[in-house]
Design a protein around this motif. Structure first.
Motif, PDB file in Angstrom:
ATOM      1  N   VAL A   1       0.859  -1.157   0.078  1.00  0.00           N
ATOM      2  CA  VAL A   1      -0.030  -0.012  -0.087  1.00  0.00           C
ATOM      3  C   VAL A   1       0.990   1.275  -0.008  1.00  0.00           C
ATOM      4  CG1 VAL A   1      -1.902   1.177   1.158  1.00  0.00           C
ATOM      5  CG2 VAL A   1      -1.618  -1.177   1.343  1.00  0.00           C
ATOM      6  N   LYS A   2       0.673   2.117  -0.981  1.00  0.00           N
ATOM      7  CA  LYS A   2       1.505   3.317  -1.191  1.00  0.00           C
ATOM      8  C   LYS A   2       0.957   4.278  -0.049  1.00  0.00           C
ATOM      9  CE  LYS A   2       3.785   2.701  -5.424  1.00  0.00           C
ATOM     10  NZ  LYS A   2       3.815   3.242  -6.650  1.00  0.00           N
ATOM     11  N   VAL A   3       1.452   4.242   1.250  1.00  0.00           N
ATOM     12  CA  VAL A   3       0.925   5.189   2.224  1.00  0.00           C
ATOM     13  C   VAL A   3       2.042   5.758   2.806  1.00  0.00           C
ATOM     14  CG1 VAL A   3       0.597   3.282   3.762  1.00  0.00           C
ATOM     15  CG2 VAL A   3      -0.852   5.199   4.095  1.00  0.00           C
ATOM     16  N   GLY A   4       1.743   7.273   3.199  1.00  0.00           N
ATOM     17  CA  GLY A   4       2.645   8.032   3.695  1.00  0.00           C
ATOM     18  C   GLY A   4       2.198   8.615   5.177  1.00  0.00           C
ATOM     19  N   LEU A   5       2.971   9.247   6.006  1.00  0.00           N
ATOM     20  CA  LEU A   5       2.301   9.817   7.239  1.00  0.00           C
ATOM     21  C   LEU A   5       2.536  11.224   7.002  1.00  0.00           C
ATOM     22  CD1 LEU A   5       1.844   9.426  10.158  1.00  0.00           C
ATOM     23  CD2 LEU A   5       4.138   9.439  10.843  1.00  0.00           C
ATOM     24  N   ILE A   6       1.877  12.118   7.454  1.00  0.00           N
ATOM     25  CA  ILE A   6       1.887  13.675   7.755  1.00  0.00           C
ATOM     26  C   ILE A   6       1.911  13.837   9.289  1.00  0.00           C
ATOM     27  CG2 ILE A   6       1.025  15.802   7.195  1.00  0.00           C
ATOM     28  CD1 ILE A   6       0.041  14.850   4.664  1.00  0.00           C
ATOM     29  N   ARG A   7       3.056  14.339   9.854  1.00  0.00           N
ATOM     30  CA  ARG A   7       2.904  14.376  11.456  1.00  0.00           C
ATOM     31  C   ARG A   7       3.085  16.162  11.728  1.00  0.00           C
ATOM     32  NH1 ARG A   7       6.363  14.782  15.769  1.00  0.00           N
ATOM     33  NH2 ARG A   7       8.187  14.737  14.481  1.00  0.00           N
ATOM     34  N   PRO A   8       1.904  16.446  11.869  1.00  0.00           N
ATOM     35  CA  PRO A   8       2.082  18.208  12.652  1.00  0.00           C
ATOM     36  C   PRO A   8       2.895  18.040  13.696  1.00  0.00           C
ATOM     37  CG  PRO A   8      -0.398  17.437  11.968  1.00  0.00           C
ATOM     38  CD  PRO A   8       0.453  16.004  12.088  1.00  0.00           C
ATOM     39  N   VAL A   9       3.835  18.947  13.702  1.00  0.00           N
ATOM     40  CA  VAL A   9       4.733  18.917  14.962  1.00  0.00           C
ATOM     41  C   VAL A   9       4.005  20.303  15.684  1.00  0.00           C
ATOM     42  CG1 VAL A   9       6.905  19.533  15.813  1.00  0.00           C
ATOM     43  CG2 VAL A   9       6.516  18.176  13.880  1.00  0.00           C
ATOM     44  N   THR A  10       3.585  21.353  14.774  1.00  0.00           N
ATOM     45  CA  THR A  10       2.885  22.402  15.617  1.00  0.00           C
ATOM     46  C   THR A  10       1.402  22.155  15.267  1.00  0.00           C
ATOM     47  OG1 THR A  10       3.188  23.875  13.429  1.00  0.00           O
ATOM     48  CG2 THR A  10       4.447  24.342  15.569  1.00  0.00           C
ATOM     49  N   VAL A  11       0.607  21.888  16.146  1.00  0.00           N
ATOM     50  CA  VAL A  11      -0.784  21.783  15.872  1.00  0.00           C
ATOM     51  C   VAL A  11      -1.411  22.823  15.841  1.00  0.00           C
ATOM     52  CG1 VAL A  11      -0.977  19.251  16.796  1.00  0.00           C
ATOM     53  CG2 VAL A  11      -1.135  21.158  18.446  1.00  0.00           C
ATOM     54  N   TRP A  12      -1.121  24.111  16.537  1.00  0.00           N
ATOM     55  CA  TRP A  12      -1.365  25.453  16.032  1.00  0.00           C
ATOM     56  C   TRP A  12      -0.083  26.076  15.844  1.00  0.00           C
ATOM     57  CZ3 TRP A  12      -0.403  30.390  16.412  1.00  0.00           C
ATOM     58  CH2 TRP A  12      -1.102  31.199  15.437  1.00  0.00           C
ATOM     59  N   PRO A  13       0.541  26.841  15.050  1.00  0.00           N
ATOM     60  CA  PRO A  13      -0.291  26.884  13.518  1.00  0.00           C
ATOM     61  C   PRO A  13      -0.386  25.470  13.000  1.00  0.00           C
ATOM     62  CG  PRO A  13       1.662  27.961  13.388  1.00  0.00           C
ATOM     63  CD  PRO A  13       1.466  27.516  15.189  1.00  0.00           C
ATOM     64  N   PHE A  14      -1.613  25.203  12.346  1.00  0.00           N
ATOM     65  CA  PHE A  14      -1.644  23.966  11.855  1.00  0.00           C
ATOM     66  C   PHE A  14      -0.999  23.927  10.296  1.00  0.00           C
ATOM     67  CE2 PHE A  14      -3.947  20.069   9.842  1.00  0.00           C
ATOM     68  CZ  PHE A  14      -4.014  19.390  10.689  1.00  0.00           C
ATOM     69  N   PRO A  15      -0.317  22.524  10.096  1.00  0.00           N
ATOM     70  CA  PRO A  15       0.441  22.762   8.658  1.00  0.00           C
ATOM     71  C   PRO A  15      -0.705  22.648   7.664  1.00  0.00           C
ATOM     72  CG  PRO A  15       0.840  20.585   9.901  1.00  0.00           C
ATOM     73  CD  PRO A  15      -0.025  21.480  10.739  1.00  0.00           C
ATOM     74  N   GLU A  16      -1.400  23.699   7.351  1.00  0.00           N
ATOM     75  CA  GLU A  16      -2.779  23.490   6.226  1.00  0.00           C
ATOM     76  C   GLU A  16      -1.875  23.086   4.883  1.00  0.00           C
ATOM     77  OE1 GLU A  16      -4.600  27.287   6.775  1.00  0.00           O
ATOM     78  OE2 GLU A  16      -5.040  26.993   9.023  1.00  0.00           O
ATOM     79  N   LYS A  17      -0.888  24.018   4.583  1.00  0.00           N
ATOM     80  CA  LYS A  17      -0.268  23.808   3.232  1.00  0.00           C
ATOM     81  C   LYS A  17      -0.050  22.322   3.063  1.00  0.00           C
ATOM     82  CE  LYS A  17       2.547  26.302  -0.084  1.00  0.00           C
ATOM     83  NZ  LYS A  17       2.369  24.872  -0.744  1.00  0.00           N
ATOM     84  N   ALA A  18       0.739  21.814   3.825  1.00  0.00           N
ATOM     85  CA  ALA A  18       1.275  20.282   3.765  1.00  0.00           C
ATOM     86  C   ALA A  18      -0.056  19.368   3.589  1.00  0.00           C
ATOM     87  CB  ALA A  18       1.947  19.844   4.849  1.00  0.00           C
TER      88      ALA A  18
END
Ligand SMILES: Cc1ncc(C[n+]2csc(CCOP(=O)(O)OP(=O)(O)O)c2C)c(N)n1
Ligand code: SF4
Lengths: 246, 353
Positions: free
Chosen positions: B274-291
């Protein structure tokens, strides 16, 4: 040659006009504090904390670095200031709702820690700023906007004697109750306020001066009647004197 | 300092001390007690001050006092205690004081449990106190990262004059991991605003540490100024980690320790093809909206994984802008989602989307 000034604005008061109502004794107490501070300290030796209550704008009046604290939290704020700036004289100025109701825990624990700060506690038996609701210090029988039939112990609980209570603790170096309803008492109040600040300068620890004060506006009294109310009704319930001194 | 084994809570405390924090005010609550305990002995060694406050309300107001003098100050607590600190946090944000608040989150609502949780996400990221304010919130996924983010938190707090939160959970707080304390030197910050004693002609204005602006137009101006600061923080301080995202057809979004468990599940799913990746917000505010937004344009679906009923998922959905469907897997009440469950949820997402 100009006549020498014999009375003027203490350097610890800014030139902002007080916003207090006519006949309110908050202003007298401000002046006493400012005189005492001016006689003892340079402006940069003092940091003050204003309460939430009618004295919320005290930061506009005391001419030194000032904090405005959340309602009742001034003793905690002063603790933080004093711990970070141990060489400064740190004081709070608080009303009875602020100090004896919402901020009672902060008051008692600052006293028990013997936190080396000075608290000037204005007991006017009412919530002035919010329009005359019952305070923890409101006398039995007094009508307020939230005890419209007159305070009763059964319905509203009993008045709290803050100074007597704090005097049972080991932390405080000076606990005293004074009044500013006449000249003699004003002079005595100044003496005790001076002692409280001197104690702090000498590293003796926590001091609190309770000042019986007027609120003609919310008591529904003239300034003169309000002063009479202090001497005839408040002092019997809250006797003047030094309750603890070490 | 050499690499050594440290419990998360103690590592956070030591990192704060290394960052020049000399004033700590706290109140006991599990699972963060090691922070005040550590500070009570360590701050004595470095000439700082520790006060066990009478409550969390008092503790945060002591921080207000110390921070108002420009001193690096900190408090820590866990969920119920953080609720009590909200009054002070709001005042600190309003008065623009720098400080660091650590929340080692436990299960809620109410007294909840003492087990790890992420159910304070809304409170942390939406400003749990009253008023128009924001607060940078860092969510470390390892003890080493907790150390680094704690030190960064002090710098960001000073740079923007704002409270900053470290949002950990019981796992981060209690886990022992090898840590290397970074060599830390504090940048120089302007502290001419601080209340340290003023007199006429001393070269600065009289300091009034205050959040009261009684005139509506003046308050609006003040809040707009805060808003510009928050915009700058969003612009400059957003942090996110992306793993296996280059060729990803699916993305798991998770933060804090949940992201570590999710990463193992992602790797297993990769082994299954399964081609799956992980996005891990390190700051939850500000939230990494762009990523999130960029990834949402590339993947077939996203899976938010949280130790809650699903709170961060709202931010994922907002950022994804309907570019891809967003699914959820979570456990709550202090239960940690396992690798196998997350792995199964990834497969379920693949089957569906
Ligand atoms: C948390 C919070 N609760 C309530 C208020 C509203 N409030 C403002 S002043 C005040 C009472 C002040 O009374 P007191 O301390 O007796 O001072 P006075 O006005 O009589 O001088 C209250 C309840 C507030 N500002 N904050
Ligand atoms: S409302 Fe009462 S306490 Fe407040 S300023 Fe007027 S008289 Fe003084």
């Amino acid at each position: 040659m100009a006549a020498p000034a014999i009375y003027g604005r203490p350097k610890f008061l800014t030139d902002a006009p007080f916003h207090y109502c006519p006949g309110c004794t908050h202003g007298i107490v401000h002046r006493l504090i400012a005189e005492v501070l001016g006689e003892k300290f340079e402006q940069d030796e003092v940091i003050g904390v204003a309460p939430v209550g009618c004295a919320v704008f005290a930061y506009n009046y005391f001419n030194c670095d000032m904090f405005e604290a959340a309602h009742g939290r001034a003793p905690a704020v002063a603790t933080g200031i004093k711990r970070a700036q141990p060489d400064k004289i740190v004081f709070t100025y608080q009303g009875d709702g602020d100090l004896a109701s919402i901020g009672m825990a902060e008051t008692v624990h600052a006293a028990a820690r013997g936190e080396n700060i000075t608290i000037i506690f204005i007991n006017n038996g009412i919530y002035g700023m919010t329009g005359g609701q019952m305070a923890p210090t409101t006398l039995i029988g007094e009508k307020t906007s939230t005890s419209p039939f007159g305070r009763t112990a059964a319905a509203n609980g009993n008045p709290i004697h803050v100074s007597e209570m704090l005097a049972t603790l080991n932390g405080p170096s000076l606990i005293a109750r004074v009044s500013v309803h006449d000249v003699k008492n004003v002079l005595n109040a100044k003496k005790l306020i001076a002692k409280a600040f001197q104690n702090q300068a000498d590293g003796k620890g926590f001091s609190l001066i309770e000042v019986l004060s007027t609120c003609p506006t919310n008591w529904g009294k003239s300034p003169l009647e309000a002063l009479q109310f202090v001497s005839e009704r408040m002092i019997p319930e809250y006797p003047l004197g030094t309750l603890k001194e070490v | 300092m050499n690499r050594q084994m440290m419990k998360g809570n103690e590592a956070i405390a030591e990192a704060a001390v290394q960052a020049g924090c000399r004033f700590f005010f706290g109140y006991p609550i599990t699972p963060q007690n090691e922070i005040p305990e550590y500070m009570s002995r360590r701050l004595v060694e470095v000439g700082g001050q520790f006060v066990q406050a009478e409550s969390e309300v008092a503790a945060i107001n002591m921080v207000y006092g110390a921070a108002g003098t420009g001193a690096r100050s900190m408090t820590s607590s866990s969920s119920p205690g953080i609720s009590l600190k909200q009054e002070g946090i709001s005042y600190i944000a309003g008065a623009e004081l720098p400080c660091v608040i650590v929340n080692i989150v436990r299960g809620g609502p109410g007294l909840g449990s003492i087990q790890p949780a992420q159910s304070d996400y809304y409170q942390a990221t939406r400003g749990g106190g009253h008023g128009d304010y924001r607060m940078p919130v860092y969510a470390p996924a390892s003890v080493q990262e907790a150390v680094e983010l704690t030190q960064r938190a002090f710098d960001v707090a000073d740079k923007y004059r704002t409270p900053v939160m470290i949002l950990g959970d019981g796992i981060i707080g209690q886990m022992m991991e090898p840590v290397t304390m970074p060599e830390y030197t504090a940048p120089a910050f302007d502290r001419s605003w601080a209340a340290t004693g003023w007199k006429e002609g001393c070269g600065r204005e009289r300091a009034v540490i205050n959040s009261l602006y009684i005139q509506p137009d003046v308050l609006e101006k003040h809040v707009n100024k805060l808003a510009r600061k928050y915009a700058a923080i969003s612009e400059n301080e957003t942090m996110v980690e992306e793993l296996y995202m280059d060729d990803a057809e699916y993305a798991v979004v998770a933060y804090g320790t949940t992201a570590r468990i999710a990463l193992t599940a992602v790797r297993r799913a990769r082994e299954d093809g399964v081609k799956v990746g992980l996005i891990r917000p390190v700051t939850v505010w500000p939230f990494p909206e762009k990523a999130i937004e960029d990834a949402a344009g590339r993947v077939k679906g996203m899976l938010a994984v949280e130790m809650s009923l699903g709170q961060m998922i709202d931010d994922v959905r907002l950022a994804a802008r309907d570019r891809c469907p967003v699914r959820f897997y979570g456990r709550t009440g202090g239960i940690v989602p396992g690798v196998r469950e997350i792995h199964a949820a990834i497969h379920a997402m693949k089957e569906e989307l």
